[in-house]
Design a protein around this motif. Structure first.
Motif, PDB file in Angstrom:
ATOM      1  N   ASN A   1       0.813  -1.225   0.000  1.00  0.00           N
ATOM      2  CA  ASN A   1       0.000   0.000   0.000  1.00  0.00           C
ATOM      3  C   ASN A   1       0.841   1.267   0.000  1.00  0.00           C
ATOM      4  O   ASN A   1       0.579   2.207   0.763  1.00  0.00           O
ATOM      5  N   ILE A   2       1.861   1.282  -0.837  1.00  0.00           N
ATOM      6  CA  ILE A   2       2.706   2.463  -0.979  1.00  0.00           C
ATOM      7  C   ILE A   2       1.896   3.549  -1.671  1.00  0.00           C
ATOM      8  O   ILE A   2       1.285   3.316  -2.707  1.00  0.00           O
ATOM      9  N   THR A   3       1.896   4.735  -1.084  1.00  0.00           N
ATOM     10  CA  THR A   3       1.114   5.840  -1.631  1.00  0.00           C
ATOM     11  C   THR A   3       1.991   6.824  -2.391  1.00  0.00           C
ATOM     12  O   THR A   3       3.189   6.940  -2.127  1.00  0.00           O
ATOM     13  N   GLY A   4       1.382   7.521  -3.349  1.00  0.00           N
ATOM     14  CA  GLY A   4       2.062   8.600  -4.052  1.00  0.00           C
ATOM     15  C   GLY A   4       2.659   8.223  -5.393  1.00  0.00           C
ATOM     16  O   GLY A   4       3.221   9.077  -6.073  1.00  0.00           O
ATOM     17  N   LEU A   5       2.551   6.965  -5.798  1.00  0.00           N
ATOM     18  CA  LEU A   5       3.138   6.531  -7.068  1.00  0.00           C
ATOM     19  C   LEU A   5       2.065   6.210  -8.088  1.00  0.00           C
ATOM     20  O   LEU A   5       0.972   5.776  -7.738  1.00  0.00           O
ATOM     21  N   LYS A   6       2.422   6.386  -9.346  1.00  0.00           N
ATOM     22  CA  LYS A   6       1.554   5.984 -10.451  1.00  0.00           C
ATOM     23  C   LYS A   6       2.366   5.077 -11.371  1.00  0.00           C
ATOM     24  O   LYS A   6       3.517   5.359 -11.668  1.00  0.00           O
ATOM     25  N   PHE A   7       1.726   3.999 -11.782  1.00  0.00           N
ATOM     26  CA  PHE A   7       2.373   3.078 -12.708  1.00  0.00           C
ATOM     27  C   PHE A   7       1.605   3.067 -14.021  1.00  0.00           C
ATOM     28  O   PHE A   7       0.374   3.129 -14.033  1.00  0.00           O
ATOM     29  N   TYR A   8       2.351   2.968 -15.105  1.00  0.00           N
ATOM     30  CA  TYR A   8       1.762   2.883 -16.437  1.00  0.00           C
ATOM     31  C   TYR A   8       2.424   1.742 -17.200  1.00  0.00           C
ATOM     32  O   TYR A   8       3.630   1.509 -17.045  1.00  0.00           O
ATOM     33  N   LYS A   9       1.658   1.110 -18.054  1.00  0.00           N
ATOM     34  CA  LYS A   9       2.254   0.242 -19.058  1.00  0.00           C
ATOM     35  C   LYS A   9       2.839   1.189 -20.089  1.00  0.00           C
ATOM     36  O   LYS A   9       2.275   2.274 -20.333  1.00  0.00           O
ATOM     37  N   PRO A  10       3.960   0.821 -20.697  1.00  0.00           N
ATOM     38  CA  PRO A  10       4.604   1.759 -21.639  1.00  0.00           C
ATOM     39  C   PRO A  10       3.646   2.313 -22.698  1.00  0.00           C
ATOM     40  O   PRO A  10       3.643   3.513 -22.965  1.00  0.00           O
ATOM     41  N   GLU A  11       2.837   1.446 -23.284  1.00  0.00           N
ATOM     42  CA  GLU A  11       1.940   1.891 -24.363  1.00  0.00           C
ATOM     43  C   GLU A  11       0.828   2.809 -23.886  1.00  0.00           C
ATOM     44  O   GLU A  11       0.182   3.487 -24.676  1.00  0.00           O
ATOM     45  N   GLU A  12       0.613   2.895 -22.580  1.00  0.00           N
ATOM     46  CA  GLU A  12      -0.436   3.750 -22.021  1.00  0.00           C
ATOM     47  C   GLU A  12       0.111   5.074 -21.494  1.00  0.00           C
ATOM     48  O   GLU A  12      -0.645   5.939 -21.062  1.00  0.00           O
TER      49      GLU A  12
END
Length: 184
Positions: free
Chosen positions: A170-181
């Motif tokens: 439950n780490i807060t403050g990060l956003k992850f994206y798939k490269p194509e997105e």
């Protein structure tokens, strides 16, 4: 892993600590820092509706700002291509001190498939704008679990193990994206 907030109410720090500015340190180039870096102390202002997250977007720090909790997850994963420098964040109103670490991700790799990506690059090949990003097949390339994209250093690439560990804890403050997105 994107250097952006999930909510407008997450604390972000735009100014550069005097110690970093005076010494000209850059913790966002993917290169090893050879100098001794003392404790970096920085005072911030927290607006009434704002809150602090495990990862704080802090452009002026020129690196990644991780809480103790986030740093522990990285250490538990035995990620060894990062340097950690102590930071104390001082709330200007309450004088409360929060301990964070300034993270320097060591390593930059060129894995962008320029033919299949929709990017605008400058004359040196550095990416200026991203509409769609595709990576080359890296299955036979030995990559560290976290690194910077050499043609666009602000972008930090993490493997699925790190992403999953951040989500599981439950780490807060990060956003992850798939490269194509991902677009910018």
């Amino acid at each position: 892993m994107a250097n952006e907030r999930n909510s407008e109410n997450e604390l972000s720090i735009d100014d550069t600590p005097l110690l970093i500015e005076t010494n000209g340190w850059e913790f966002d180039s993917g290169l090893y820092i050879k100098e001794t870096v003392p404790l970096i102390s920085h005072t911030y202002k927290l607006e009434p509706e704002q809150f602090i997250t495990d990862y704080i977007v802090a452009y002026g720090f020129k690196g990644l700002l991780f809480s103790k909790k986030l740093l522990k997850v990285m250490k538990d994963l035995k990620v060894n291509n990062v340097q950690c420098f102590p930071v104390e964040l001082v709330n200007g109103d309450t004088e409360q001190i929060d301990e964070y670490s300034l993270i320097n991700v060591i390593g930059q790799y060129c894995i962008v498939d320029h033919e299949r990506s929709e990017v605008t690059s400058d004359d040196d090949g550095d990416i200026q704008f991203i509409d769609s990003l595709t990576f080359i097949d890296t299955s036979k390339v030995e990559l560290p679990p976290i690194f910077r994209l050499s043609s666009f250093l602000p972008l930090v690439i993490v493997n699925n193990q790190i992403k999953q560990a951040f989500e599981d804890n439950n780490i807060t403050g990060l956003k992850f994206y798939k490269p194509e997105e991902f677009s910018l």
